[in-house]
Write a protein that holds these residues in place. Sequence first.
Motif, PDB file in Angstrom:
ATOM      1  N   HIS A  62      44.835  41.150  35.104  1.00 16.06           N
ATOM      2  CA  HIS A  62      45.751  40.789  36.189  1.00 16.06           C
ATOM      3  C   HIS A  62      47.159  40.732  35.605  1.00 16.06           C
ATOM      4  O   HIS A  62      47.323  40.672  34.410  1.00 16.06           O
ATOM      5  CB  HIS A  62      45.420  39.412  36.750  1.00 16.06           C
ATOM      6  N   HIS A  68      37.040  33.978  35.880  1.00 22.14           N
ATOM      7  CA  HIS A  68      37.992  35.093  35.939  1.00 22.14           C
ATOM      8  C   HIS A  68      39.091  34.801  36.964  1.00 22.14           C
ATOM      9  O   HIS A  68      40.283  34.923  36.665  1.00 22.14           O
ATOM     10  CB  HIS A  68      37.244  36.384  36.289  1.00 22.14           C
ATOM     11  N   CYS A 114      42.056  43.790  40.197  1.00 19.54           N
ATOM     12  CA  CYS A 114      41.609  44.423  38.961  1.00 19.54           C
ATOM     13  C   CYS A 114      40.250  45.063  39.254  1.00 19.54           C
ATOM     14  O   CYS A 114      39.676  44.882  40.322  1.00 19.54           O
ATOM     15  CB  CYS A 114      41.538  43.400  37.839  1.00 19.54           C
ATOM     16  N   CYS A 172      37.595  42.498  40.131  1.00 20.43           N
ATOM     17  CA  CYS A 172      37.770  41.976  41.491  1.00 20.43           C
ATOM     18  C   CYS A 172      37.415  43.036  42.532  1.00 20.43           C
ATOM     19  O   CYS A 172      36.797  42.736  43.551  1.00 20.43           O
ATOM     20  CB  CYS A 172      39.211  41.510  41.700  1.00 20.43           C
TER      21      CYS A 172
HETATM   22 ZN   LIG Z   1      40.458  40.295  38.866  1.00 21.19          ZN
END
Ligand SMILES: [Zn+2]
Length: 473
Positions: free
Chosen positions: A286, A137, A11, A14
């Motif tokens: 996600h 997360h 994502c 990330c």
């Molecule tokens: Zn992520």
Amino acid sequence: MKNNSFNNCLCEYCTNMEMKVTAINKETQGRRNALGILNRYELSKKTVCLKPEGERFYRRDCINRNCSKCGVKKLQEEIRKALRGKAQIEWNRWESQTYKDTKTGKKKLRKMLRLKRESVYVFLRELYEEVETFSSHLHNAMWQYQQFNTLIHEIPMNWVVFCMDFSENYTCLYQDEAQSAHWSHDQATSFFIVAYYRCPEHNEIMHESLMFVSDDKHHDSHGVHHYVTEANKHLTEKLHLTIEREIHFSDGAASQFKSKTPFADVANSSTDYGFPCEKHFFGSRHGKGPCDGEFGVVKRTVSQAVVARQALIRNVKEFHDFAKAKLSKPNDDKDTECSDHKLRTFFYVPQTEVTRQRSDRINAKQIPGTRKLHAVKPCSEDILRVATRALSCFCIHCRGSQTESTCQSVDHVDDWESQEIQKRQAKSTKGTDNSRSKNKTTRAKSSKGTDNSLYNRVALLTNHLSKPCKFTK
Ligand SMILES: [Zn+2]
Ligand SMILES: [Zn+2]
Ligand SMILES: [Zn+2]
Ligand SMILES: [Zn+2]
């Protein structure tokens, strides 16, 4: 979807973290104090205590930064050492930028990859701020995925699990234009539901892909409700499945799955379908792996046929018809539904069939902290409330078994919490509003105003003010 491919699904959050890790490694390469962290998981690991022995997940206190022994400070000292003496640092970051749409002249937002060069101080400030919530997360994404994955492999009889998502629009491509890459503007909306359930005859787990093709261009919760309704009709009327409980998994897109209107749909699901539907969400930004895979199959097959001039796809209906003829399963007489317990079914949905005038659903109230919720289910007998949970759990107890008296995930997940989703109170015009209570959560239920919506009428009927929320099991 393998655990691995899920982890590889990056994502924006990330991705940005991953690019910071790359930047630190590049700057400190060859240094004595080089950080030497491979990826974002290792970065996050530096901010939490070790996992308890034999456990798959970190302790909740560490993840939520409530542990005195760990936290971002654990990382700070190491990074400071590693970057000592550096004044500036360069890194890439996805950021939102406004731009002017040349066609409409309107200002719009888009994500742009920016190369940043700033002082180490600015870089670290940004890094520490993002790392603060990063462990939770990653934890939520992995936890939710694990719940989904366990459930679809151990699905109880008479349960249905949906994994659902919209796909990027398929733009119909004329074969004569294929070479010059001209695209028509007749776009198809594709919505996928990958359904998992037990074949009543063999007790095997059935995977059925339900693909909805529509010229309706709104990707919203009304569309989702319509597609889910069609899917349930198909499963109960055509396949004659008995459904006792239905679990929806999706990403947390607010306009489609995770906001007041979809929650009102959850609250009303037993009335709509005759069985309760719950919504569960993959970690924010996600998820949706199985749907992406299915859409890839359809898009590839159609595009290849168009380019090879085997198919003429001029509009959404033709797109649907071609995909249906080519990819439906079972697809020939020898095949049966139980051949390999994998089905693929197509539905064409004309835009006019999707209803958006649903006053009993669009007037619902936003639940505070919606963003942090990962599970929502109906309260039986009370369509004005739902039960919510920060994370999902499908342990034996949470599946409704009597053999376990408590949830087996209490270390990670709190119990369900009843929440009001009733329509916000319109100001009473008669001045005799006696329903006000000091308790905020039970306020605003008078139906004495001019508003005669379904919510208020039902509120009177069920006299839910005094009724505790009973969760469906
Ligand atoms: Zn992520
Ligand atoms: Zn800790
Ligand atoms: Zn079967
Ligand atoms: Zn549980």
